[in-house]
Design a protein around this motif. Structure first.
Motif, mmCIF file in Angstrom:
data_model
loop_
_atom_site.group_PDB
_atom_site.id
_atom_site.type_symbol
_atom_site.label_atom_id
_atom_site.label_comp_id
_atom_site.label_asym_id
_atom_site.label_seq_id
_atom_site.Cartn_x
_atom_site.Cartn_y
_atom_site.Cartn_z
ATOM 1 N N LEU A 25 0.811 -1.200 0.000
ATOM 2 C CA LEU A 25 0.000 0.000 0.000
ATOM 3 C C LEU A 25 0.855 1.265 0.000
ATOM 4 C CD1 LEU A 25 -2.974 0.958 0.159
ATOM 5 C CD2 LEU A 25 -2.694 1.025 2.650
ATOM 6 N N PHE A 26 1.995 1.218 0.689
ATOM 7 C CA PHE A 26 2.855 2.394 0.768
ATOM 8 C C PHE A 26 3.970 2.379 -0.279
ATOM 9 C CE2 PHE A 26 1.072 2.418 5.087
ATOM 10 C CZ PHE A 26 0.656 3.734 5.157
ATOM 11 N N LEU A 27 4.539 1.204 -0.522
ATOM 12 C CA LEU A 27 5.719 1.134 -1.385
ATOM 13 C C LEU A 27 5.372 1.230 -2.872
ATOM 14 C CD1 LEU A 27 7.839 -1.609 0.399
ATOM 15 C CD2 LEU A 27 8.100 0.874 0.504
ATOM 16 N N MET A 28 4.253 0.624 -3.302
ATOM 17 C CA MET A 28 3.932 0.621 -4.726
ATOM 18 C C MET A 28 3.650 2.031 -5.258
ATOM 19 S SD MET A 28 4.501 -2.353 -5.772
ATOM 20 C CE MET A 28 3.814 -2.321 -7.427
ATOM 21 N N PRO A 29 2.872 2.872 -4.565
ATOM 22 C CA PRO A 29 2.725 4.253 -5.070
ATOM 23 C C PRO A 29 4.046 5.010 -5.121
ATOM 24 C CG PRO A 29 0.993 3.750 -3.503
ATOM 25 C CD PRO A 29 1.981 2.632 -3.428
ATOM 26 N N MET A 30 4.927 4.766 -4.143
ATOM 27 C CA MET A 30 6.237 5.415 -4.164
ATOM 28 C C MET A 30 7.027 4.974 -5.379
ATOM 29 S SD MET A 30 7.130 5.080 -0.099
ATOM 30 C CE MET A 30 8.848 5.493 -0.372
ATOM 31 N N ALA A 31 6.972 3.673 -5.675
ATOM 32 C CA ALA A 31 7.675 3.154 -6.852
ATOM 33 C C ALA A 31 7.092 3.731 -8.134
ATOM 34 C CB ALA A 31 7.601 1.625 -6.877
ATOM 35 N N LEU A 32 5.771 3.879 -8.158
ATOM 36 C CA LEU A 32 5.110 4.431 -9.343
ATOM 37 C C LEU A 32 5.551 5.871 -9.589
ATOM 38 C CD1 LEU A 32 3.031 4.093 -11.589
ATOM 39 C CD2 LEU A 32 1.267 4.812 -9.974
ATOM 40 N N MET A 233 -4.450 -5.735 -22.170
ATOM 41 C CA MET A 233 -4.255 -7.179 -22.050
ATOM 42 C C MET A 233 -3.554 -7.531 -20.742
ATOM 43 S SD MET A 233 -3.121 -7.887 -26.006
ATOM 44 C CE MET A 233 -2.775 -9.637 -25.831
ATOM 45 N N PHE A 234 -2.515 -6.791 -20.396
ATOM 46 C CA PHE A 234 -1.781 -7.104 -19.165
ATOM 47 C C PHE A 234 -2.563 -6.709 -17.917
ATOM 48 C CE2 PHE A 234 1.791 -7.928 -21.844
ATOM 49 C CZ PHE A 234 2.616 -8.761 -21.098
ATOM 50 N N PHE A 235 -3.495 -5.783 -18.054
ATOM 51 C CA PHE A 235 -4.285 -5.383 -16.890
ATOM 52 C C PHE A 235 -5.267 -6.480 -16.474
ATOM 53 C CE2 PHE A 235 -6.284 -2.239 -14.120
ATOM 54 C CZ PHE A 235 -5.183 -1.488 -13.778
ATOM 55 N N ILE A 236 -5.295 -7.550 -17.246
ATOM 56 C CA ILE A 236 -6.149 -8.677 -16.874
ATOM 57 C C ILE A 236 -5.646 -9.336 -15.592
ATOM 58 C CG2 ILE A 236 -4.992 -10.614 -18.020
ATOM 59 C CD1 ILE A 236 -7.767 -11.342 -19.187
ATOM 60 N N VAL A 237 -4.444 -8.925 -15.160
ATOM 61 C CA VAL A 237 -3.901 -9.442 -13.909
ATOM 62 C C VAL A 237 -4.853 -9.178 -12.748
ATOM 63 C CG1 VAL A 237 -2.612 -7.323 -13.429
ATOM 64 C CG2 VAL A 237 -1.862 -9.445 -12.398
ATOM 65 N N VAL A 238 -5.595 -8.079 -12.776
ATOM 66 C CA VAL A 238 -6.469 -7.728 -11.644
ATOM 67 C C VAL A 238 -7.637 -8.704 -11.513
ATOM 68 C CG1 VAL A 238 -7.955 -5.948 -10.666
ATOM 69 C CG2 VAL A 238 -5.769 -5.312 -11.703
ATOM 70 N N ALA A 338 -3.361 -8.220 -4.197
ATOM 71 C CA ALA A 338 -3.410 -8.529 -5.623
ATOM 72 C C ALA A 338 -3.777 -7.296 -6.449
ATOM 73 C CB ALA A 338 -4.422 -9.642 -5.878
ATOM 74 N N SER A 339 -4.798 -6.567 -6.001
ATOM 75 C CA SER A 339 -5.248 -5.416 -6.790
ATOM 76 C C SER A 339 -4.218 -4.301 -6.794
ATOM 77 C CB SER A 339 -6.581 -4.906 -6.242
ATOM 78 O OG SER A 339 -6.458 -4.534 -4.880
ATOM 79 N N MET A 340 -3.630 -4.019 -5.638
ATOM 80 C CA MET A 340 -2.654 -2.933 -5.577
ATOM 81 C C MET A 340 -1.374 -3.294 -6.321
ATOM 82 S SD MET A 340 -1.678 0.059 -4.642
ATOM 83 C CE MET A 340 -2.775 0.654 -3.365
ATOM 84 N N SER A 345 2.050 -2.505 -10.702
ATOM 85 C CA SER A 345 3.162 -3.117 -11.431
ATOM 86 C C SER A 345 2.947 -3.052 -12.934
ATOM 87 C CB SER A 345 3.366 -4.568 -10.986
ATOM 88 O OG SER A 345 2.228 -5.365 -11.311
ATOM 89 N N ILE A 346 1.711 -3.180 -13.387
ATOM 90 C CA ILE A 346 1.430 -3.076 -14.822
ATOM 91 C C ILE A 346 1.612 -1.643 -15.301
ATOM 92 C CG2 ILE A 346 -0.366 -3.270 -16.577
ATOM 93 C CD1 ILE A 346 0.933 -5.897 -15.702
ATOM 94 N N VAL A 347 1.196 -0.673 -14.498
ATOM 95 C CA VAL A 347 1.398 0.728 -14.872
ATOM 96 C C VAL A 347 2.893 1.034 -14.979
ATOM 97 C CG1 VAL A 347 1.096 3.126 -14.137
ATOM 98 C CG2 VAL A 347 -0.788 1.500 -13.912
ATOM 99 N N ILE A 348 3.679 0.508 -14.042
ATOM 100 C CA ILE A 348 5.127 0.711 -14.086
ATOM 101 C C ILE A 348 5.722 0.051 -15.325
ATOM 102 C CG2 ILE A 348 7.297 0.106 -12.957
ATOM 103 C CD1 ILE A 348 5.914 0.516 -10.284
ATOM 104 N N ALA A 349 5.309 -1.187 -15.581
ATOM 105 C CA ALA A 349 5.820 -1.892 -16.762
ATOM 106 C C ALA A 349 5.419 -1.172 -18.044
ATOM 107 C CB ALA A 349 5.299 -3.325 -16.780
ATOM 108 N N ALA A 350 4.214 -0.594 -18.068
ATOM 109 C CA ALA A 350 3.764 0.149 -19.251
ATOM 110 C C ALA A 350 4.591 1.413 -19.437
ATOM 111 C CB ALA A 350 2.284 0.497 -19.111
ATOM 112 N N ALA A 351 4.879 2.111 -18.344
ATOM 113 C CA ALA A 351 5.696 3.322 -18.447
ATOM 114 C C ALA A 351 7.093 2.991 -18.942
ATOM 115 C CB ALA A 351 5.765 4.015 -17.085
ATOM 116 N N LEU A 352 7.674 1.921 -18.402
ATOM 117 C CA LEU A 352 9.006 1.511 -18.837
ATOM 118 C C LEU A 352 8.995 0.990 -20.270
ATOM 119 C CD1 LEU A 352 10.262 -0.354 -15.636
ATOM 120 C CD2 LEU A 352 11.049 1.857 -16.495
ATOM 121 N N GLY A 353 7.872 0.426 -20.689
ATOM 122 C CA GLY A 353 7.806 -0.205 -22.001
ATOM 123 C C GLY A 353 7.508 0.740 -23.137
ATOM 124 N N GLY A 354 7.333 2.032 -22.873
ATOM 125 C CA GLY A 354 7.097 2.985 -23.943
ATOM 126 C C GLY A 354 5.645 3.245 -24.247
#
Length: 425
Positions: A25-32, A233-238, A338-340, A345-354
């Motif tokens: 809850l705290f670390l993922m927004p910081m990473a984002l 497609m990757f957001f299907i993780v949720v 799981a949701s957080m 993580s998908i948003v981060i991967a999308a940002a890194l992926g262009g």
């Protein structure tokens, strides 16, 4: 008041007991925030405030070319690269590197440009000062700027604007110096007027790396439709991870495993179902790009005609997305985790992926990290198909990378399930 305080303490206690969920809850927004800020650090390259890497091929080896190089480097808008891996860059190598997408821009200085510039300058001075004019062979006068078809228009404009500014400065200074130092001394001194300044001695031609005449082949549709289709497609993780957790909490999974069926078979069935969903989702996105977006005034999505390659790459991306969802759903112990974790993580991967910002305008460190994003593998493959006109052979490395990611995540999900079923927890 007592009931409110009791409820407040109860909820804090529940959060505290879920240490993993609290950390996420705290670390993922910081990473984002960290990743998005670093990824977008170089987005001001579009306005010339940070440097874009450009291959510089000097076939002239003359004074004008050297002066142009110095001015471009001093302006700071472009970083000129004349050697790659210790090898001097010639025109064929530059076209190859841009064609592969390793670099997005190349400036070609033609042979004899300095001599042609001096001849054209003398011709202009003769006409301006009323002296005798003589026909001179000006030779080839245009500088060629080669673009990767995947480069968006704003970055093309940034490169050509930097080059044009350097040329204007060079031409103005050379014209004035020619008058002062004697190139036109036999006619007297004069300063070029505004009309002459608007007629450049050196022209700039733009071309795609394939040699085409249309520098606007790539557009926002070609970039955004495959990019956000992959993101969806990757957001299907949720939903996938939530279903896995619900089955564990409700005892459905335990009842299923009492039957003669393995966990691998259960995961395989889920994989097939969610891969189908991903492929339908991807097809709908392509349909929007082909039919709906043109009705709203945008260019139509051009698929390049490589349908087998598009289908195979989409299948590999769907498998990779589903495999990641299975891994997150197996690892997570609660819906909150799981949701957080899955969403961020998908948003981060999308940002890194262009998906949000083209990789080539990211800082160098982030460009290296982006190579590990599965969304980058998929997006690079679709850009190769939709924009560069590649086929199956061109995107085979991307498909293998996505399949490898799927196998790794599926094996990880099986390993986590096996350890928990054997040791508990």
């Amino acid at each position: 008041m007592g009931q409110l305080l009791a409820t407040f303490c109860k909820d804090l206690l529940l959060l505290w007991r879920d240490r993993a969920g609290l950390a996420i809850l705290f670390l993922m927004p910081m990473a984002l925030v960290l990743v998005i800020s670093l990824v977008q650090n170089n987005i001001m390259a579009a306005t010339g405030e940070t440097a874009l890497q450009v291959l510089f091929v000097d076939q002239d080896r003359g004074a004008i070319a050297a002066d142009l190089r110095t001015r471009l480097e001093a302006a700071g808008g472009l970083v000129l690269i004349e050697r790659v891996a210790g090898e001097a860059i010639d025109e064929p190598l530059a076209r190859t590197l841009v064609g592969k997408g390793e670099y997005q821009f190349a400036i070609l200085v033609p042979t004899g440009m300095s001599q042609a510039f001096d001849a054209r300058l003398q011709e202009r001075l003769d006409a301006r000062l009323g002296g005798p004019t003589a026909a001179r062979d000006a030779g080839r006068m245009d500088l060629e700027v080669i673009f990767d078809p995947a480069v968006q228009g704003v970055f093309r404009t940034a490169v050509t604007a930097s080059l044009r500014a350097a040329l204007v400065s060079l031409e103005s200074e050379r014209q004035l110096a020619a008058l002062v130092t004697g190139l036109g001394a036999s006619y007297g001194m004069a300063v070029p007027d505004a009309t002459e300044a608007q007629q450049p001695l050196l022209a700039i031609s733009q071309s795609l790396v394939q040699g085409g005449d249309d520098p606007l082949k790539a557009n926002a549709v070609q970039q955004n439709v495959p990019a956000w289709a992959l993101f969806g497609m990757f957001f299907i993780v949720v939903p996938l991870s939530s279903i896995l957790i619900r089955e564990r909490e409700e005892g459905t999974l335990r009842r299923l495993l009492t039957m003669p069926i393995s966990y691998l078979a259960l995961l395989s069935g889920k994989t097939l179902a969610y891969v189908t969903v991903c492929l339908v989702q991807f097809a709908l996105m392509l349909l929007v790009g082909k039919t709906l977006l043109p009705l709203l005034g945008t260019p139509s999505l051009e698929l390049g005609g490589q349908w087998p390659a598009i289908a195979l790459l989409a299948l590999c991306a769907a498998l990779a997305a589903t495999g990641y969802g299975l891994l997150v759903g197996t690892l997570a112990r609660s819906h909150d985790q799981a949701s957080m974790f899955g969403a961020v993580s998908i948003v981060i991967a999308a940002a890194l992926g262009g998906v949000m910002v083209p990789v080539y305008v990211m800082p160098q460190g982030m460009q290296l990290i982006s190579q590990f994003s599965p969304l980058a593998w998929g997006l690079t493959g679709f850009i190769e198909l939709f924009v560069r006109g590649g086929g199956i052979a061109a995107v085979l490395p991307n498909m293998l990378a996505l399949l490898g990611f799927f196998c790794a995540t599926l094996c990880g999900a099986l390993l986590v399930f096996w350890r928990r079923s054997r040791y508990g927890g």
